[in-house]
Write a protein that holds these residues in place. Structure first.
Motif, mmCIF file in Angstrom:
data_model
loop_
_atom_site.group_PDB
_atom_site.id
_atom_site.type_symbol
_atom_site.label_atom_id
_atom_site.label_comp_id
_atom_site.label_asym_id
_atom_site.label_seq_id
_atom_site.Cartn_x
_atom_site.Cartn_y
_atom_site.Cartn_z
ATOM 1 N N PHE A 165 -4.636 11.703 -4.048
ATOM 2 C CA PHE A 165 -5.956 11.046 -4.400
ATOM 3 C C PHE A 165 -6.611 11.293 -5.592
ATOM 4 O O PHE A 165 -6.765 12.610 -5.913
ATOM 5 C CB PHE A 165 -6.807 11.065 -2.986
ATOM 6 N N SER A 166 -6.922 10.426 -6.404
ATOM 7 C CA SER A 166 -7.591 10.436 -7.615
ATOM 8 C C SER A 166 -8.664 11.391 -7.703
ATOM 9 O O SER A 166 -9.488 11.412 -6.890
ATOM 10 C CB SER A 166 -7.986 9.138 -8.456
ATOM 11 N N THR A 228 8.173 15.462 -10.199
ATOM 12 C CA THR A 228 7.679 14.446 -10.868
ATOM 13 C C THR A 228 7.646 13.197 -10.093
ATOM 14 O O THR A 228 7.327 12.361 -10.975
ATOM 15 C CB THR A 228 8.201 14.481 -12.427
ATOM 16 N N THR A 229 8.202 12.993 -8.953
ATOM 17 C CA THR A 229 8.311 11.764 -8.434
ATOM 18 C C THR A 229 6.962 11.353 -7.853
ATOM 19 O O THR A 229 6.284 12.180 -7.078
ATOM 20 C CB THR A 229 9.290 11.815 -7.169
ATOM 21 N N SER A 230 6.627 10.076 -8.192
ATOM 22 C CA SER A 230 5.316 9.476 -7.733
ATOM 23 C C SER A 230 5.374 9.256 -6.098
ATOM 24 O O SER A 230 6.320 9.083 -5.456
ATOM 25 C CB SER A 230 4.810 8.028 -8.201
ATOM 26 N N SER A 231 4.261 9.673 -5.399
ATOM 27 C CA SER A 231 4.341 9.900 -3.996
ATOM 28 C C SER A 231 3.288 8.388 -3.617
ATOM 29 O O SER A 231 2.856 8.441 -2.509
ATOM 30 C CB SER A 231 3.269 10.817 -3.690
ATOM 31 N N ASP A 232 3.219 7.317 -4.484
ATOM 32 C CA ASP A 232 2.254 6.124 -4.347
ATOM 33 C C ASP A 232 3.479 5.037 -3.847
ATOM 34 O O ASP A 232 4.378 4.899 -4.277
ATOM 35 C CB ASP A 232 1.678 5.740 -5.179
ATOM 36 N N VAL A 233 2.756 4.018 -3.098
ATOM 37 C CA VAL A 233 3.171 2.767 -2.896
ATOM 38 C C VAL A 233 2.928 1.752 -3.825
ATOM 39 O O VAL A 233 1.792 1.722 -4.053
ATOM 40 C CB VAL A 233 2.869 2.076 -1.418
ATOM 41 N N ALA A 234 3.668 1.451 -4.786
ATOM 42 C CA ALA A 234 3.382 0.426 -5.899
ATOM 43 C C ALA A 234 2.572 -0.946 -5.382
ATOM 44 O O ALA A 234 3.291 -1.608 -4.515
ATOM 45 C CB ALA A 234 4.408 0.249 -6.596
ATOM 46 N N GLY A 241 -1.125 3.082 -3.591
ATOM 47 C CA GLY A 241 -1.624 3.584 -2.095
ATOM 48 C C GLY A 241 -0.564 4.618 -1.491
ATOM 49 O O GLY A 241 0.328 4.900 -1.834
ATOM 50 N N VAL A 242 -1.383 5.180 -0.729
ATOM 51 C CA VAL A 242 -0.487 6.391 -0.050
ATOM 52 C C VAL A 242 -0.267 5.933 1.093
ATOM 53 O O VAL A 242 -1.002 5.252 1.932
ATOM 54 C CB VAL A 242 -1.749 7.663 0.091
ATOM 55 N N LEU A 256 0.285 3.222 7.848
ATOM 56 C CA LEU A 256 -0.868 3.030 7.455
ATOM 57 C C LEU A 256 -0.907 3.094 5.998
ATOM 58 O O LEU A 256 -0.132 3.865 5.158
ATOM 59 C CB LEU A 256 -2.208 4.027 7.853
ATOM 60 N N TYR A 257 -1.549 2.212 5.144
ATOM 61 C CA TYR A 257 -1.548 2.247 3.651
ATOM 62 C C TYR A 257 -2.970 2.493 3.266
ATOM 63 O O TYR A 257 -3.971 1.749 3.632
ATOM 64 C CB TYR A 257 -0.964 1.279 3.199
ATOM 65 N N ILE A 258 -3.234 3.621 2.579
ATOM 66 C CA ILE A 258 -4.642 4.019 2.047
ATOM 67 C C ILE A 258 -4.695 4.025 0.562
ATOM 68 O O ILE A 258 -3.690 4.548 -0.258
ATOM 69 C CB ILE A 258 -4.817 5.186 2.673
ATOM 70 N N ASP A 259 -5.945 3.471 -0.078
ATOM 71 C CA ASP A 259 -5.951 3.503 -1.473
ATOM 72 C C ASP A 259 -5.981 4.595 -1.986
ATOM 73 O O ASP A 259 -6.966 5.860 -1.706
ATOM 74 C CB ASP A 259 -7.183 2.552 -1.715
ATOM 75 N N SER A 260 -5.205 5.087 -2.892
ATOM 76 C CA SER A 260 -5.021 6.394 -3.732
ATOM 77 C C SER A 260 -6.250 6.667 -4.886
ATOM 78 O O SER A 260 -6.552 7.746 -5.233
ATOM 79 C CB SER A 260 -3.842 6.783 -4.083
ATOM 80 N N GLY A 261 -6.863 5.582 -5.447
ATOM 81 C CA GLY A 261 -7.828 5.464 -6.529
ATOM 82 C C GLY A 261 -7.159 5.447 -7.738
ATOM 83 O O GLY A 261 -7.756 5.699 -8.776
#
Length: 302
Positions: A165-166, A228-234, A241-242, A256-261
């Motif tokens: 999360f940002s 270095t692999t992104s852990s976010d849902v594009a 999102g996470v 569940l999909y949660i906003d990562s910021g």
């Protein structure tokens, strides 16, 4: 942030409660469309608790933990998820709940750190290095300020230098997720690294998740095995999102999909918001477990 589209493919791993066998799954929407069943002979006393490339051969491995003794069994796999070797620790450790990249504790550490939790709530990061066919315990960081923390349910990394999360941490700082008794999630960010000391930098309660099923896996599709692999849902317009995989006691799964910021203006202030969910087919008698790095080798996310 606007609601992002839910990905049609979800990779997951389940373990049989009776036999201990492991099945790697590919969901299309809510339905299972492919699987790869493997019985590694560990039985029901051993739970799959983490994954990563621990022997440095370029393929993803599993880690099982004995639910009585706390011993770890590193299961080395080939690209088809077949067992090619293993190493069992002679000592027990606190309950492990996933993995993440928090820097390296010693030269030769190949895989991520294992994240464990003591009975009093304290979080302990465990590092191993592979040498001569063995996993050598190379470092531990019992984080001050985590006494009494809620149940640890997993960890993940945005990139090698960013938390899930940002704005949650600095340095080699992944994140962990804890879950309160009412289902509410709390993301914990850190500063520092495992070699020089990790410190809690910020927590992020998510009231929209109250009532959620217990979380079994953090970022099952997007916490790649590499640092270095992104852990976010594009999502659209650069937003992310996470992803969290949850499961009821009856076996019903929910993603569940949660906003990562990340990728959105700070003024939006929607970090931690639950923006989508997707219920999966019920699988009574099986538990969702860590292992999605392996599943992604079998069923690449497209």
């Amino acid at each position: 942030m606007p609601s992002l589209p839910v990905p049609t493919q979800t990779d997951a791993v389940i373990q049989n409660q009776t036999t201990g066998a492991v099945d790697f799954l590919k969901y299309q929407g809510t339905q299972i469309v492919a699987s790869s069943l493997h019985d590694y002979g560990i039985g029901p006393a051993w739970k799959i608790v983490a994954n990563g490339d621990f022997n440095g051969n370029g393929t993803q491995d599993l880690v099982a933990q004995n639910q009585t003794t706390g011993q770890l069994d590193f299961l080395y796999l080939d690209a088809s998820a077949n067992l090619v070797g293993s190493f069992m620790t002679s000592f027990g450790l606190p309950d492990v709940h996933g993995q993440g990249f928090f820097g390296t504790a010693a030269a030769g550490q190949n895989g991520p750190a294992l994240i464990s939790q003591l009975s009093d709530g304290r979080i302990d990061f465990l590092a191993f290095k592979f040498s001569g066919g063995s996993e050598i315990f190379s470092g531990s960081d019992l984080v001050e300020g985590t006494l009494g923390f809620p149940t640890l349910v997993g960890g993940g990394t945005q990139t090698v230098n960013s938390s899930m999360f940002s704005g949650q941490g600095t340095g080699f700082s992944g994140s962990v997720i804890t879950q309160l008794s009412n289902g509410e999630l709390d993301a914990v960010g850190f500063t520092g690294d495992i070699a020089n000391g990790l410190f809690v930098s910020r927590t992020l309660l998510m009231p929209q998740t109250i009532g959620a099923f217990p979380v079994k896996v953090v970022n099952p599709d997007f916490s790649g095995g590499g640092q270095t692999t992104s852990s976010d849902v594009a999502g659209p317009a650069g937003t992310f999102g996470v992803q969290l995989l949850t499961q009821s006691n009856a076996g019903l799964g929910d993603v569940l999909y949660i906003d990562s910021g990340y990728g959105e203006p700070a003024a939006n202030n929607t970090i931690g918001d639950l923006y989508a969910s997707q219920t999966l087919t019920s699988i009574p008698g099986w538990n969702f477990v860590e292992g999605s790095f392996v599943a992604q080798e079998l069923f690449p996310i497209v």
